[in-house]
Design a protein around this motif. Sequence first.
Motif, mmCIF file in Angstrom:
data_model
loop_
_atom_site.group_PDB
_atom_site.id
_atom_site.type_symbol
_atom_site.label_atom_id
_atom_site.label_comp_id
_atom_site.label_asym_id
_atom_site.label_seq_id
_atom_site.Cartn_x
_atom_site.Cartn_y
_atom_site.Cartn_z
ATOM 1 N N VAL A 211 0.819 -1.217 0.000
ATOM 2 C CA VAL A 211 0.000 0.000 0.000
ATOM 3 C C VAL A 211 0.852 1.265 0.000
ATOM 4 O O VAL A 211 0.328 2.370 0.047
ATOM 5 C CB VAL A 211 -1.010 0.035 1.168
ATOM 6 N N GLY A 212 2.176 1.100 -0.050
ATOM 7 C CA GLY A 212 3.054 2.256 -0.144
ATOM 8 C C GLY A 212 3.499 2.844 1.174
ATOM 9 O O GLY A 212 3.796 4.035 1.264
ATOM 10 N N ALA A 213 3.567 2.031 2.215
ATOM 11 C CA ALA A 213 3.970 2.526 3.531
ATOM 12 C C ALA A 213 5.355 3.159 3.511
ATOM 13 O O ALA A 213 5.615 4.100 4.261
ATOM 14 C CB ALA A 213 3.920 1.398 4.562
ATOM 15 N N GLY A 214 6.229 2.695 2.643
ATOM 16 C CA GLY A 214 7.560 3.262 2.561
ATOM 17 C C GLY A 214 7.571 4.691 2.057
ATOM 18 O O GLY A 214 8.544 5.420 2.262
ATOM 19 N N ASN A 215 6.480 5.122 1.421
ATOM 20 C CA ASN A 215 6.388 6.481 0.873
ATOM 21 C C ASN A 215 5.702 7.450 1.823
ATOM 22 O O ASN A 215 5.634 8.643 1.531
ATOM 23 C CB ASN A 215 5.629 6.454 -0.454
ATOM 24 N N GLU A 216 5.174 6.946 2.905
ATOM 25 C CA GLU A 216 4.493 7.784 3.897
ATOM 26 C C GLU A 216 5.414 7.880 5.109
ATOM 27 O O GLU A 216 5.650 6.880 5.786
ATOM 28 C CB GLU A 216 3.146 7.141 4.278
ATOM 29 N N PRO A 217 5.954 9.071 5.400
ATOM 30 C CA PRO A 217 6.988 9.184 6.441
ATOM 31 C C PRO A 217 6.637 8.532 7.783
ATOM 32 O O PRO A 217 7.456 7.814 8.350
ATOM 33 C CB PRO A 217 7.188 10.694 6.591
ATOM 34 N N ARG A 218 5.434 8.769 8.286
ATOM 35 C CA ARG A 218 5.083 8.170 9.578
ATOM 36 C C ARG A 218 5.017 6.660 9.493
ATOM 37 O O ARG A 218 5.422 5.945 10.412
ATOM 38 C CB ARG A 218 3.744 8.715 10.083
ATOM 39 N N ALA A 219 4.532 6.145 8.394
ATOM 40 C CA ALA A 219 4.422 4.697 8.222
ATOM 41 C C ALA A 219 5.783 4.064 7.949
ATOM 42 O O ALA A 219 6.050 2.941 8.395
ATOM 43 C CB ALA A 219 3.460 4.386 7.080
ATOM 44 N N ALA A 220 6.637 4.784 7.246
ATOM 45 C CA ALA A 220 7.955 4.245 6.899
ATOM 46 C C ALA A 220 8.763 3.905 8.153
ATOM 47 O O ALA A 220 9.495 2.914 8.174
ATOM 48 C CB ALA A 220 8.711 5.238 6.022
ATOM 49 N N GLU B 146 1.585 -3.817 10.816
ATOM 50 C CA GLU B 146 0.156 -3.516 10.742
ATOM 51 C C GLU B 146 -0.102 -2.039 11.032
ATOM 52 O O GLU B 146 -0.975 -1.421 10.414
ATOM 53 C CB GLU B 146 -0.628 -4.413 11.692
ATOM 54 N N LEU B 147 0.658 -1.470 11.955
ATOM 55 C CA LEU B 147 0.528 -0.044 12.242
ATOM 56 C C LEU B 147 0.935 0.770 11.014
ATOM 57 O O LEU B 147 0.272 1.748 10.654
ATOM 58 C CB LEU B 147 1.361 0.338 13.460
ATOM 59 N N ALA B 148 2.008 0.382 10.354
ATOM 60 C CA ALA B 148 2.429 1.068 9.125
ATOM 61 C C ALA B 148 1.324 1.004 8.073
ATOM 62 O O ALA B 148 1.042 1.999 7.396
ATOM 63 C CB ALA B 148 3.716 0.442 8.584
ATOM 64 N N LEU B 149 0.692 -0.152 7.958
ATOM 65 C CA LEU B 149 -0.413 -0.318 7.020
ATOM 66 C C LEU B 149 -1.561 0.623 7.354
ATOM 67 O O LEU B 149 -2.087 1.326 6.482
ATOM 68 C CB LEU B 149 -0.888 -1.775 7.046
ATOM 69 N N MET B 150 -1.943 0.678 8.626
ATOM 70 C CA MET B 150 -3.057 1.536 9.044
ATOM 71 C C MET B 150 -2.732 3.022 8.879
ATOM 72 O O MET B 150 -3.579 3.805 8.452
ATOM 73 C CB MET B 150 -3.430 1.253 10.503
ATOM 74 N N VAL B 151 -1.514 3.411 9.212
ATOM 75 C CA VAL B 151 -1.113 4.808 9.059
ATOM 76 C C VAL B 151 -1.162 5.207 7.585
ATOM 77 O O VAL B 151 -1.628 6.303 7.243
ATOM 78 C CB VAL B 151 0.299 5.042 9.658
ATOM 79 N N THR B 152 -0.726 4.322 6.717
ATOM 80 C CA THR B 152 -0.761 4.602 5.278
ATOM 81 C C THR B 152 -2.194 4.722 4.787
ATOM 82 O O THR B 152 -2.525 5.648 4.034
ATOM 83 C CB THR B 152 -0.017 3.508 4.491
ATOM 84 N N ARG B 153 -3.038 3.808 5.203
ATOM 85 C CA ARG B 153 -4.447 3.877 4.795
ATOM 86 C C ARG B 153 -5.104 5.154 5.306
ATOM 87 O O ARG B 153 -5.894 5.784 4.599
ATOM 88 C CB ARG B 153 -5.204 2.651 5.295
ATOM 89 N N GLU B 154 -4.780 5.534 6.536
ATOM 90 C CA GLU B 154 -5.343 6.763 7.107
ATOM 91 C C GLU B 154 -4.867 7.979 6.318
ATOM 92 O O GLU B 154 -5.653 8.874 5.995
ATOM 93 C CB GLU B 154 -4.936 6.873 8.583
ATOM 94 N N ALA B 155 -3.597 8.027 5.970
ATOM 95 C CA ALA B 155 -3.065 9.150 5.198
ATOM 96 C C ALA B 155 -3.717 9.207 3.815
ATOM 97 O O ALA B 155 -4.070 10.297 3.333
ATOM 98 C CB ALA B 155 -1.545 9.028 5.071
ATOM 99 N N ASN B 156 -3.896 8.058 3.194
ATOM 100 C CA ASN B 156 -4.561 8.011 1.885
ATOM 101 C C ASN B 156 -6.004 8.478 1.992
ATOM 102 O O ASN B 156 -6.489 9.221 1.133
ATOM 103 C CB ASN B 156 -4.498 6.609 1.293
ATOM 104 N N ALA B 157 -6.702 8.058 3.040
ATOM 105 C CA ALA B 157 -8.094 8.469 3.235
ATOM 106 C C ALA B 157 -8.183 9.975 3.461
ATOM 107 O O ALA B 157 -9.086 10.637 2.938
ATOM 108 C CB ALA B 157 -8.710 7.715 4.410
ATOM 109 N N ARG B 158 -7.245 10.525 4.230
ATOM 110 C CA ARG B 158 -7.230 11.982 4.441
ATOM 111 C C ARG B 158 -7.017 12.731 3.123
ATOM 112 O O ARG B 158 -7.681 13.737 2.861
ATOM 113 C CB ARG B 158 -6.133 12.373 5.423
ATOM 114 N N ARG B 159 -6.072 12.235 2.313
ATOM 115 C CA ARG B 159 -5.837 12.887 1.022
ATOM 116 C C ARG B 159 -7.091 12.832 0.147
ATOM 117 O O ARG B 159 -7.469 13.826 -0.481
ATOM 118 C CB ARG B 159 -4.665 12.232 0.303
#
Length: 116
Positions: free
Chosen positions: A41-50, A87-100
């Motif tokens: 889901v691109g967690a490596g591209n989201e600073p908090r998730a990375a 799993e936290l990285a996954l959720m943080v990424t999904r949350e960031a995507n949803a916010r965008r």
Amino acid sequence: MTALTKVLGSVTLALAACTSTHPMPANYVPAQAAIGAADAVGAGNEPRAALHLKMARDAVARAQVLARQGDDHEAALTLERARTDAELALMVTREANARREANDAKREVERLRRSN
């Protein structure tokens, strides 16, 4: 590469690691699968998730060392931490995507209101 391909690749690598001289604890595959899902889901591209993704990978590496040393209990605990971080990285990424997406939708609504 699709998300499914990445996850399946991670699981394949995890299964290959399980055939080493000292087997990994049973929760090795779920930890690797969680890392693969976060990657997909691109967690490596989201600073908090990375950060959490890196912590998960580091924990898996540490668990591998512990398992080779015969400390299966500590390895299993470390793998649980790895799975949780992934799993936290996954959720943080999904949350960031949803916010965008929500912000994009809000801007679109505002644009439509101005045009009427």
